[in-house]
Design a protein around this motif. Structure first.
Motif, PDB file in Angstrom:
ATOM      1  N   SER A  19      78.323  -4.010  68.010  1.00 17.52           N
ATOM      2  CA  SER A  19      76.912  -3.619  67.919  1.00 17.52           C
ATOM      3  C   SER A  19      76.067  -4.724  67.301  1.00 17.52           C
ATOM      4  CB  SER A  19      76.810  -2.335  67.091  1.00 17.52           C
ATOM      5  OG  SER A  19      75.468  -2.032  66.823  1.00 17.52           O
TER       6      SER A  19
ATOM      7  N   HIS B 139      75.913  -7.791  69.738  1.00 12.32           N
ATOM      8  CA  HIS B 139      74.997  -7.609  70.861  1.00 12.32           C
ATOM      9  C   HIS B 139      73.539  -7.664  70.408  1.00 12.32           C
ATOM     10  CE1 HIS B 139      78.003  -7.073  73.838  1.00 12.32           C
ATOM     11  NE2 HIS B 139      78.482  -5.936  73.354  1.00 12.32           N
ATOM     12  N   SER B 140      73.268  -7.133  69.220  1.00 15.92           N
ATOM     13  CA  SER B 140      71.887  -7.158  68.701  1.00 15.92           C
ATOM     14  C   SER B 140      71.428  -8.591  68.464  1.00 15.92           C
ATOM     15  CB  SER B 140      71.792  -6.355  67.405  1.00 15.92           C
ATOM     16  OG  SER B 140      72.040  -4.985  67.640  1.00 15.92           O
TER      17      SER B 140
END
Length: 201
Positions: free
Chosen positions: A4, A7-8
């Motif tokens: 997460s 990807h951010s």
């Protein structure tokens, strides 16, 4: 959580060219910049804190070396693929990179070893270097070459390496090495800048 955050950061960098260009430029040059900083600090240290500055530079370099040596062993044991290898369709790669294992991050290991070693001896310079080390670590994740835990592992390893070499029974070794190298450098510079002073009578 690891994916997460990856990807951010990776997506943010992909959408913001104004951040991408300077960050990628810095990350790609970081190894040379950190090395040059230590060499220049040792060569051009002056004033009443010259010995302390040289000791800090040598301790920082040795801390990075120790951390990187241990990192090589861990890398071979863990053998964790990098994000752009494990998720080629989901990760943007902003710079060419070898597809070797990525845990722990060598860059984070060395940068945090240097930063913590300096912090233990000079809070201001250590804090400044740690800021740049953090930017480097975040940048490596944003560029898709490391997971967040890769750089966290490197930061922890580098910190431990610096603490080991600051441990009182061990601390005298880098200090003596720095003092010896400093005396040799001073004699060489004295011979170059003032050859008449070193000429036999």
């Amino acid at each position: 959580m690891d994916l997460s955050v990856l990807h951010s950061l990776n997506g943010f960098l992909f959408r913001h060219d104004g951040v991408e260009d300077p960050l990628v430029f810095y990350v790609n040059l970081a190894e040379l910049l950190f090395l040059a900083m230590l060499i220049l600090a040792f060569l051009f240290a002056g004033g009443h804190r010259r010995a302390e500055t040289r000791r800090a530079a040598v301790a920082a370099g040795l801390s990075a070396g120790l951390g990187l040596a241990v990192a090589q062993v861990i890398t071979r044991i863990v053998d964790r693929p990098r994000p752009f290898v494990a998720h080629p369709a989901a990760v943007h790669l902003f710079s060419h990179h070898a597809a070797d294992p990525g845990f722990p991050s060598d860059h984070a290991t060395a940068a945090f070893a240097i930063g913590v070693a300096l912090l233990l001896r000079n809070r201001l310079w250590g804090a400044i270097v740690l800021v740049f080390a953090t930017i480097l670590a975040v940048g490596r994740v944003a560029m898709g070459v490391h997971y967040p835990t890769d750089v966290i592992g490197g930061a922890v390893l580098g910190t431990l390496a610096a603490l080991v070499l600051y441990w009182p029974p061990v601390r005298q070794l880098p200090n003596r090495l720095a003092d010896l190298a400093g005396r040799v450098l001073d004699r060489i510079l004295q011979g170059i800048l003032h050859p008449q002073d070193s000429s036999p009578v």
